[in-house]
Structures are given as C-alpha cells and as structure tokens.
Design an enzyme around this catalytic site. Structure first.
Site, PDB file in Angstrom:
ATOM      1  N   TYR A  38       0.814  -1.231   0.000  1.00 36.68           N
ATOM      2  CA  TYR A  38       0.000   0.000   0.000  1.00 36.68           C
ATOM      3  C   TYR A  38       0.842   1.274   0.000  1.00 36.68           C
ATOM      4  O   TYR A  38       2.041   1.215   0.150  1.00 36.68           O
ATOM      5  CB  TYR A  38      -1.067  -0.027   1.091  1.00 36.68           C
ATOM      6  CG  TYR A  38      -0.671  -0.095   2.551  1.00 36.68           C
ATOM      7  CD1 TYR A  38       0.493   0.436   3.063  1.00 36.68           C
ATOM      8  CD2 TYR A  38      -1.563  -0.690   3.459  1.00 36.68           C
ATOM      9  CE1 TYR A  38       0.777   0.394   4.412  1.00 36.68           C
ATOM     10  CE2 TYR A  38      -1.292  -0.744   4.816  1.00 36.68           C
ATOM     11  CZ  TYR A  38      -0.118  -0.192   5.280  1.00 36.68           C
ATOM     12  OH  TYR A  38       0.145  -0.245   6.623  1.00 36.68           O
ATOM     13  N   GLU A  39       0.170   2.371  -0.214  1.00 34.59           N
ATOM     14  CA  GLU A  39       0.838   3.681  -0.365  1.00 34.59           C
ATOM     15  C   GLU A  39       1.861   3.644  -1.510  1.00 34.59           C
ATOM     16  O   GLU A  39       2.902   4.288  -1.458  1.00 34.59           O
ATOM     17  CB  GLU A  39       1.494   4.070   0.963  1.00 34.59           C
ATOM     18  CG  GLU A  39       1.729   5.559   1.147  1.00 34.59           C
ATOM     19  CD  GLU A  39       0.421   6.346   1.225  1.00 34.59           C
ATOM     20  OE1 GLU A  39       0.339   7.327   0.484  1.00 34.59           O
ATOM     21  OE2 GLU A  39      -0.498   5.979   1.983  1.00 34.59           O
ATOM     22  N   GLY A  40       1.532   2.900  -2.579  1.00 37.13           N
ATOM     23  CA  GLY A  40       2.439   2.691  -3.720  1.00 37.13           C
ATOM     24  C   GLY A  40       3.277   1.459  -3.498  1.00 37.13           C
ATOM     25  O   GLY A  40       4.052   1.413  -2.536  1.00 37.13           O
TER      26      GLY A  40
END
Lengths: 575, 575
Positions: A429-431
């Site tokens: 997550y978050e890239g």
C-alpha cells in the site's frame, strides 16, 4: 511490542546522534520545544501505547472485524482505545495549535506512530491517514469546509479515509471512474465504487470524513482529470449520507482493520482544492504518508525482534560451538546473526527516518530558502527509499525472526506469525515497493540526470566518510550517470533495474546512518559501557551481513547497463 | 495449480535434458520401465491431481481441520480424495512390488508429490510421510510387525506419522523424554507427549501407524539413547490403543493438515530396529524426506507462478515503457523480472531435484560400487542444499508473486496469500533451513576437509563448464579449503557463515542445471520455436538476476574467513 523497551535507544538516537532538539528549535514553531519536553511526551506516549494499544494486538487479529448489513464492528476494546487516544490529544501531536493541535515537531509524531504500528498494526490503520487528511483539508479546502471539518479531523474526534482505488484502478489512478457532479448549492453528487478503503466504515467514531478521488463531468481522461471531494458519513444536519460499505475483505493479516468496499450513491460531497487537481491535493502529503509506512516497517520489525530475542533468551536447544551443555539459542551464531541483522536495520532505519522527519519540518518552516530546498530534495529522494527498503525488511526480517522460534513460530500462540502476516501489506500500500523504486529512479533521479542525488550524497551531514564509504558513494554517482546515458538508447533499462538501484541507495544511506551512530559513541574503549556496547553487534552485523549487498546491486546494475549499450530495438526482450 | 500445465516442461526436463529413462533403465528393478510408460503414469497422475486434489485447496484452507473431543475432522472432501488416492495406487508408486507397490523409479513419485504440494499443500501432508514410514518398517521392523503393517503402509490404506518433537525438544531430539518400557510379551508400554505431529489424528483412514522416538529405561542420555517404536492407533484386535490427540494447533497456514499434540498413555508399541538406534532407523530415510520438502518448494512456487502469470496476462495498469496505451502488467519490466526469476528457480530446481531422485535409486540399485558411492555423495551433499534453497525460494518467490497482484494479492480471494502462508512452514520442518546449512557445511563438507564437495564439483555430468562457471566452482573449492583451515582457530566460524556457504553451493548447482537445459536446446537460432524459446527468458533471468548472488555470498564468506584468521579467543563475539 513494548514501546518502553525502545525509549532509551530512541532518546539516544534523537538527542545524541541526530541532535534533533537543537535542530527543531531552530525552526520558529518549535523554538520552545526543548529536549526535556520532547522526552516527557515520548515517555507518556510509550505508556499509552504499552497500556492501551499493545494489549489488543492478538485479540484484534483473532476476533477481526465483523461486517453486518452495512455496519462494521471492530474487535472488542478498539473503540474504547480509540476514544482514549484522541481524547488524550495523541492524533493532534503535530497539528497546528490554531487547529486544536499541540504544535510539536513531526518527528515526535513519527515515533508515536512507529510504536503504534509495532504494538498493533491493525488498530493503527484507523488513525493512520488522519494527519494526511488534516493537511489536505487545511491546505486545500474552502473556509466553510474547514470550519466544519478541520478541527474534528485535527483532533481525531472524527476519523478520515482516502478513497482512491477502484477495482480496475489500483496503481493506475488515471483509470478512476467515480464521478462528482456539481450542484447549484455548491455541493456535488458523488457516484462510484471504491475498494481497499481502510476504515471506510467502523464504530470507532461518530463520523467519518472520506476524501474521494473522482471526475467532474467535463474532466479530461487520465490522472489530470481527477478532482478531490470531501464526503462525510454523516451530514451536518445529522442525516446519514449516501455512502455505503458493501463488504469488508478477508485478508492475509491486518484483521483489526476493516478494508472496505465503499459505494457512493448520489452521496453529497464538496470539492477540495482546484478542479482536476485532485492528485496534487493528495500528493502534498505523500512524503509524510510514505515516511509513516516506512516507520510502520521499523515498528513491526522491532516487534518481531523483541519477540524473537525474548524467546532466544529462554529457549535451550543443542550445544553452541564450544559449549559443554545445551545452550540458550541466543548463543547459536545462526540466531545471533538473525537478531543482530534486524537491529542493524532497525537502528540505522530509525536514524534515517527521524532525520527525514526533521527535514519535513525544515522544508516547511525554515526561513532559509536554500535549506528548505535541500530538505525538500532529501524528502523527495529518501522517502521512497525508506518506504520500500524498510517495509521489505519488516516482512523478510519478521520472517527471519519467526525462524528463531522453529516450529513454534508457525503456530499462532507466540504471535510472531501475525507480525509476518500484518507486515506483508506495507510492501503494497501507499504505492507498491516496485512503484517506489520507479518513482526514485525514473521520476526523481533520472529526471535531472542524477544531479539531485549527487548533491545529496556530497552534502550528507556529519564527518567525512570513510574511504570505503566514499568509494561506494562515487560508485553510485558513476552508475547513475552511465544509467542516464544508457537509458537514452534503451528506455526499458531503468524499469528493469529500479529495484537494484533503490537497494543500492538504501545501503549507502544506512552506511551513513551507522557512521552517525558510531560517531556518537565514546572514542576510547575504556569508556564503553553496557549501554554503548549495545550498538556494537548491530554495527558489525551491518558491515558484515547487510552492506555487502551493495556490491551485488552494483554488479547487477553494471551488467544490465552494459547490455543496454549493446541494445538494438529489434531485440527488445531483455530477460 | 494445474499439473497438466507443467507436463510438457517436466517431460522435456526428464527425457531430453536428464535422459532419465535411459538412466533408470540401467538399474535392474526399472529395466522394463520405458519412457512411454513413465509418460503415461505422469499423464494419469496429472489428471488425478488436477481433478481430485487441487479443487480442495482453498476450501481446505478456509474450513480447516476441526478438533472435537479427541477426534479430528478434516475439511469436506479430504477423506474421499484420500480414499480415491490410495485405492488408485498412488502412494505405492515407488514401493517394491513384493510389498504391494508398483516398483517405479523414485523420480516419478517425486513429480507426483511436487504436484500434490503445489495443488494442495495441506492435504498432501497426510500421505507425505508414508513412503518414509514404509522404508523404515521395511528395513528395520521385525517380521511379525512387517506382516501386520508393511503392506498397509505401502499401499497407503493406513496412514503413518513420525512422532519426534516434544515441547522442549524441537531441533534437539537428544532431549526427548518419552519412554518405552519393554513388556514380557515383547511389546512395550509407551508414555509421553509429542507435539507438531502432522496427521496425528484424522478421519482419512481407519488406522494410523505412529513411529515414535522414545527412550528405553536403561538408555543413555542424549541422541544415542533413542529407540524407535511402532504404535498403532488401533490394535490388531480392533481395540483403540492409548494414543490420544489432545489438541490441534492454530497455524499461520497449512490449515488442511491437523498438527496434533499427541499423548501416549501406556500405549502399546513395539520396538523397530535396534535398541538405542532409533535415530539411525529414521535417518536412512532423511535424504528422501528432505528431497520431498524441496520438491514441495518447487510445487508451491509453480503454483504461485501460475497464479501470478495468469493475473499478469489479464490485468491492465499503467503504460509499459514505450507503450501508447495502458498495458497488460505482464509487459512491465518489474513484473516480467519477478515472473522470469521464479521460473529460473523452478526449472533449474527441477533439474537438480529430479537428478537427485535418480541418484537415490542409483545409490540403492546400481551394481557398481563406485557409482553407488558417487550417488550417495551427491544425495548427502545436495539434499540439504535443495531442501533449504528451494523452500526459501518458495516462500520468498511466492511473496514476490503476491506482489504482482498489488492489493489484490493481500486479500484471500485470489488464493496467492494462502500459498505464501502455506509455504512458510517448509523452511522450518524436516530440519530448519539453518540446520540444513550446518548439516551441509559442518557435518558433510568440513568433515572430510571439503574433498567430497570438490569431487562432486569436478564430476558434474555434461559438457565442460563455461570459463565463468569454472571460475565459480574453483572459487567455491578455494573458499572451502581456507574455511577448513580458519575453522581450526575459530570454531564458531562455520556456524556464522553456513547459510552463505549453502547459497553459494546452490547457485553453482543451479548454474550447472541451467547449462544442462541450455545444452538440450537447438543450437541454431532458426530452429528455435515457441516451445524452445520458452526456456530463454528464465535462462536470462538466472544469469542476470539470480546468479550474481554467488559473488555476494563469496564476498561475505571471504571477509568472515579473513576475520577468523585474526581471531583471538578473548574477543569471541564476532557480530
């Protein structure tokens, strides 16, 4: 995880190694925050984390969240813990006093969230996006929206979400289809479906503030047609907005956090920031959000290390080399290597993460434009490295710590397998970590031909590097330059080797971090005590087991770059 | 996992690359087993695995095993699948015809179990120890015991367990406390408690044959005082023996397999093999058992690869470099690298594992003593390498495949996270991977000063190595020699670097395996077809992304060896 067990280490790193109080006191908003005040805050934070949050880790995993006709019930104790959390002021630690916050340096909030993630990753997802939402509303929302939402979000009385992902649009937000249609009264009707919304619905707070990426009717295709809308769960008049949680996901871990599928059915929302500039409004908080994920990595790895080292200090199996009787497993070299290697990452990672948190404040508050620019450069370049490298190590290092338990590590009883399962998500997550590597190499390093990275490396604070460290930094600069040239004839090249490049940068930065730790130690052997010797085994483990990966990465990079120089377009498949 | 999807690959590796039929037909028991027969067997096996076992993978994980007052209920469908399995003769594939078996080469059974593990790791645990129990009973049990148990275990009509571990005795079996007291009638009363007993209790078969490590009353302390007892769940007269399942473990994965705590309460058993030589009786089957765990690694990795490559061929996100429109994610270099790297391990690992399976038969059945000795040396040295390296890759490679799915990989729906959870255990059981490394380096390589490993490396079959491969083999020999010398002054040294040593050996062996695959390909480019090109991307991935780790490992080894030469006992802590 026990936060208290890390307090002395973290104080040493902040105060002696990084001289953080001196540095933040040079910034106007924190002039009055001295080291003693910071120490008090951390001391209280550790008590809160250990007494209110950590005890719910295992039960949160086992009980999980329950979906029931649109409602989400979090595990027993989660709501009380959250209410205590926000009422004690913890979410607003680094929010501005004008907004109801405490106005403390970002680094203190970072330490708090590192602990929270280590103590209970699932629970921590709830307030995890709060500060980002606060910044987003503060800097982009209209005065009316701010009046209604800013303080509630700053204090954490209401929780917030980021609604980005859709089923067909994960890493590629340009494909988002949710629509926002402006209404005569200045509001908008929002329609669409979002997935992977952490805390999209729950029973922790009375309201939830959703920040939703969607398209205006006349918006261009792709990422430049995205706008941001604030869509509350409960409207100002107390009626329920048309925002529905359709289900929650069954996941590998993180069972304490409801991952929601959300449907917006003519929901009422308001534009935040400029039309079609929704990504900009979200990206301002991206460095802080990614740094927080890196800190989750540190917290989770510390939690795994604490469990494994406690077990290794009690469990006896086999004789260690030279021992006469059955040994504690902490005396076996294979176990010591695992434990010391994790400390090499945790301790070095803390120096880098806390230094980065200080730079976030410098970039915002310094009166010196050059200093602000340098701090911004640091944050832009180092944040993706920390996000990827520290979450990667959290998962792989937690797995190594599980191995310390042998078969006992695989059963739930000891709690170590939960950390492995929970930690896995932070690589995504978050890239995803692959996207972090491309962000670093393609969007940041190669975008200016490597000049920014070169400038960062020559201006690393502290004493001059050792000859070996200097050689590594030069190798990185040279590889960056040849990579930039080779990429002109082989545009795929950076995408093949971005991971290797990120790892090489991470190792050079960690080497710098360990040099800072080393420089803060007493110079004469007779001054060493148990407290200072604490840093010796991980320092040696870093040099012996971790740093050699730098040569592996540069070998792979050099070989692939050499291949690119022979590149002909008709033979494009390269591996 | 679909076994059928791997059939052509495996046929190519067995027939064209390894020329396996020619080799096993040189051994008397398999003279009549030609390639066509083997192909038929594998074809049928693949059908069975795909139709009867694979469909129960997800439901087995979700439903799990249920403990109910001493009884264990396996997930729906497991019993029927097992009954079909043994009635079709699959467990006895490589058992002797005299014992009710099919008398086929071990390598065919290896392929079957590789598939089973990939299709349904949890279910496969049940028959996983059957062949070992068969060998153990066949070679060590009395004629009376054999008459009662051998055929039942050979055919799999009754399942079997290995009861080794106790709560305080995991890796260290010398600490086992369970006792067996001989009775006047030739039986023994067995008392004690065992943990981590896979399939200790279940509803798959009418009887379960436990092989239990325990101490005779007069036994010496330590591993040399262990004897082996056969303790059936149901006695010959149909009464239930005093063997009780006390509970089953909650685990990270492998939910389809009941991991039991077993109590023996004056249970009736019989000594198998000689008094105090219980470990010998079990260790004869250790190479085969460890090879099977390595094959589980291959099967699990293939399963993860199949899922990830199917997803990558359907999911579109972002533009790949040079693309004009949103691309399939299989066109992104970062994804291709992940997928090709797993194939490099699977394909190369298969060559090594199947070659090792052939050597197991050569060691047993060759009429040439020199050939038998060389085959035994291969199995002794290579088996721990395969067990550790392939299970390590199964977990880490499955995690890399999970990453291909982005956030979708973390939710249960796609099944990839189950593979990661299931695969984790294989790094632990049948001797942790750290213990495999110590077994290789300390007990095997250094025990003869590295001569066995040197002889193995110079006698690797096939064409002469490339100059680069030759350099690596020489480096390994040279490191082994200096390590042997340095270990004399620093006895801890091998225990610090055993993992690096095992990885270096694994990479040299994989390089040999890929050379064999390469040698079997058409020499001229114009002869290449889709089928032969199938091997090119993983061959390149091996050279480009996998093999460079060899230099990393030798760097770490050389640095630590150099440190050992400076070793003084009073500064013993080395990292």
């Amino acid at each position: 995880m026990q936060a208290r067990q890390t307090l002395a280490d973290i104080q040493h790193l902040l105060t002696t190694v990084l001289k953080a109080p001196t540095r933040w006191q040079g910034l106007a908003p924190f002039a009055d925050t001295d080291g003693d005040l910071a120490a008090q805050v951390l001391d209280e934070a550790a008590k809160f984390v250990d007494s209110a949050i950590a005890p719910l880790q295992r039960s949160g995993d086992e009980e999980g969240c329950r979906f029931d006709g649109g409602q989400v019930h979090t595990p027993a104790g989660f709501r009380d813990a959250y209410q205590a959390f926000w009422q004690a002021g913890w979410p607003s630690l680094s929010c501005a006093p004008d907004d109801g916050g405490q106005g403390l340096p970002a680094v203190l909030e970072c330490v708090l969230f590192e602990w929270l993630a280590g103590a209970n990753h699932g629970w921590t997802m709830a307030p995890g996006l709060l500060h980002g939402a606060y910044e987003c509303i503060k800097h982009h929302a209209s005065a009316e929206l701010k009046a209604q939402y800013l303080e509630k979000v700053a204090t954490g009385e209401w929780l917030a979400t980021m609604c980005l992902t859709e089923a067909h649009a994960g890493s590629d937000l340009g494909m988002v289809r949710t629509r926002g249609v402006p209404q005569p009264d200045g509001s908008a009707r929002v329609n669409g479906s979002k997935i992977f919304i952490s805390g999209g619905e729950h029973d922790l707070t009375d309201n939830i503030v959703h920040l939703v990426l969607a398209r205006l009717p006349d918006a261009p295709a792709g990422p430049k047609g995205l706008s941001l809308f604030l869509v509350p769960k409960v409207l100002a008049d107390g009626t329920r907005n048309a925002v529905v949680c359709e289900r929650i996901e069954e996941k590998m871990g993180l069972h304490g956090s409801p991952t929601c599928v959300m449907r917006f059915d003519d929901a009422t929302g308001w534009l935040v920031g400029e039309r079609n500039k929704g990504l900009n409004a979200m990206f301002v908080m991206m460095n802080a959000a990614r740094l927080h994920v890196g800190l989750q990595g540190i917290g989770l790895l510390e939690a795994a290390w604490q469990k494994a080292s406690a077990y290794a200090a009690e469990r006896r199996q086999m004789r260690a080399p030279g021992a006469k009787d059955t040994s504690l497993i902490q005396d076996h070299p294979a176990i010591r290597r695992i434990l010391h290697t994790q400390r090499a990452w945790i301790d070095g990672g803390r120096v880098l993460a806390y230094h980065t948190a200080l730079q976030l404040d410098v970039a915002k508050h310094s009166t010196d434009a050059g200093e602000r620019a340098a701090a911004q450069r640091w944050c832009a370049l180092v944040t993706p490295v920390l996000k990827a490298a520290l979450t990667d190590q959290a998962f792989h290092g937690a797995s190594a710590c599980l191995q310390v338990f042998g078969g006992h590590g695989y059963v739930r009883e000891w709690g170590i397998e939960q950390i492995v399962r929970d930690a896995r998500v932070a690589m995504i997550y978050e890239g995803t970590n692959e996207i972090q590597a491309i962000d670093l190499l393609v969007r940041k390093v190669l975008a200016d031909g490597g000049q920014g990275l070169g400038a960062l490396l020559v201006s690393l604070p502290g004493a001059a590097p050792s000859p070996a460290a200097s050689t590594r930094r030069h190798a990185l600069v040279e590889i960056t330059q040849t990579l930039a040239i080779a990429a002109q004839s082989d545009p795929e090249l950076p995408y093949w080797v971005a991971d290797d490049y990120l790892r090489a940068v991470a190792l050079v930065l960690l080497e710098w971090a360990w040099a800072q730790i080393g420089a803060a130690r007493p110079h004469r052997a007779e001054q060493s005590t148990a407290a200072t010797d604490r840093w010796t085994p991980p320092a040696q483990a870093f040099a012996q087991w971790v740093l050699p990966e730098f040569d592996l990465r540069t070998t792979i990079l050099r070989q692939r770059i050499a291949q690119a120089f022979e590149f002909r377009p008709q033979e494009a498949e390269s591996a």
